[in-house]
Design a protein around this motif. Sequence first.
Motif, PDB file in Angstrom:
ATOM      1  N   ASP A 118       0.876  -1.165   0.000  1.00  0.00           N
ATOM      2  CA  ASP A 118       0.000   0.000   0.000  1.00  0.00           C
ATOM      3  C   ASP A 118       0.920   1.224   0.000  1.00  0.00           C
ATOM      4  N   SER A 133      -1.992  -0.855  -3.526  1.00  0.00           N
ATOM      5  CA  SER A 133      -2.539   0.445  -3.146  1.00  0.00           C
ATOM      6  C   SER A 133      -3.634   0.903  -4.117  1.00  0.00           C
ATOM      7  N   THR A 134      -4.534   1.735  -3.625  1.00  0.00           N
ATOM      8  CA  THR A 134      -5.544   2.311  -4.521  1.00  0.00           C
ATOM      9  C   THR A 134      -4.886   3.164  -5.596  1.00  0.00           C
ATOM     10  N   TRP A 135      -3.645   3.574  -5.407  1.00  0.00           N
ATOM     11  CA  TRP A 135      -2.919   4.326  -6.427  1.00  0.00           C
ATOM     12  C   TRP A 135      -2.845   3.545  -7.736  1.00  0.00           C
ATOM     13  N   MET A 144      -5.111   2.179  -9.260  1.00  0.00           N
ATOM     14  CA  MET A 144      -6.272   2.485 -10.105  1.00  0.00           C
ATOM     15  C   MET A 144      -5.999   3.693 -10.991  1.00  0.00           C
ATOM     16  N   CYS A 153      -8.168  -4.782  -9.439  1.00  0.00           N
ATOM     17  CA  CYS A 153      -9.167  -4.161  -8.564  1.00  0.00           C
ATOM     18  C   CYS A 153     -10.438  -4.999  -8.611  1.00  0.00           C
ATOM     19  N   GLY A 182     -13.539  -4.209  -3.687  1.00  0.00           N
ATOM     20  CA  GLY A 182     -12.472  -3.378  -3.160  1.00  0.00           C
ATOM     21  C   GLY A 182     -11.755  -4.013  -1.972  1.00  0.00           C
ATOM     22  N   ARG A 198      -9.065  -5.872  -0.315  1.00  0.00           N
ATOM     23  CA  ARG A 198      -7.679  -6.154  -0.709  1.00  0.00           C
ATOM     24  C   ARG A 198      -7.271  -7.592  -0.486  1.00  0.00           C
ATOM     25  N   GLU A 224      -8.170  -9.414  -3.483  1.00  0.00           N
ATOM     26  CA  GLU A 224      -7.313  -9.042  -4.612  1.00  0.00           C
ATOM     27  C   GLU A 224      -5.944  -9.713  -4.509  1.00  0.00           C
ATOM     28  N   ASP A 281       0.282  -2.666   4.932  1.00  0.00           N
ATOM     29  CA  ASP A 281      -0.882  -1.810   4.706  1.00  0.00           C
ATOM     30  C   ASP A 281      -1.324  -1.197   6.030  1.00  0.00           C
TER      31      ASP A 281
END
Length: 163
Positions: free
Chosen positions: A7, A55-57, A59, A87, A91, A93, A96, A113
């Motif tokens: 993350d 990480s959401t980064w 996306m 993703c 959502g 993780r 994922e 994370d």
Amino acid sequence: MKVIFLDIDGVLNTGGPNSLYGYNHELNHKNWAKPLVKRLDWLCQKTGAVVVISSTWRMLNNDVNWWNEQFILAGCLHVRVTDCTECSRSGFRGKEVRSWLYAQYEVKYVCIDDDSDFYPDQPRVKTKAFCGLTQGNTWEAYAILMGASKGTGKRCMKEHNVL
């Protein structure tokens, strides 16, 4: 193979007084705290682990070459990003990470994370959002990757009904 599922916010990017919701969301390495980046670099060097961005980064940018460039610009000589997790619709993780692992053969891994959305059996180091990757977190991840710890227990969530 050893893998770090990484993350960014709450691990390398701990924010500051001018950041949005505690984090600076400018998509590049410039807001990553140097001591935290150095710890990640040390961890990769000592364990031989590669990094998979969770990480959401991811996306906003899931280009592995871009990620490797960011780590080089941040001064990392040993961090090598090989992939980003997909993703999921939920959502979650943990799902994922599990999905990514299904396509692999033999992997020793740790999830680093500040969030708790992982399955209880997934080895995880939970950082504190405004501290990021501490020296203690780094040693904990090292122990997991080197087989001295399972990295589960009270730091992992108890149940998550997502599948």
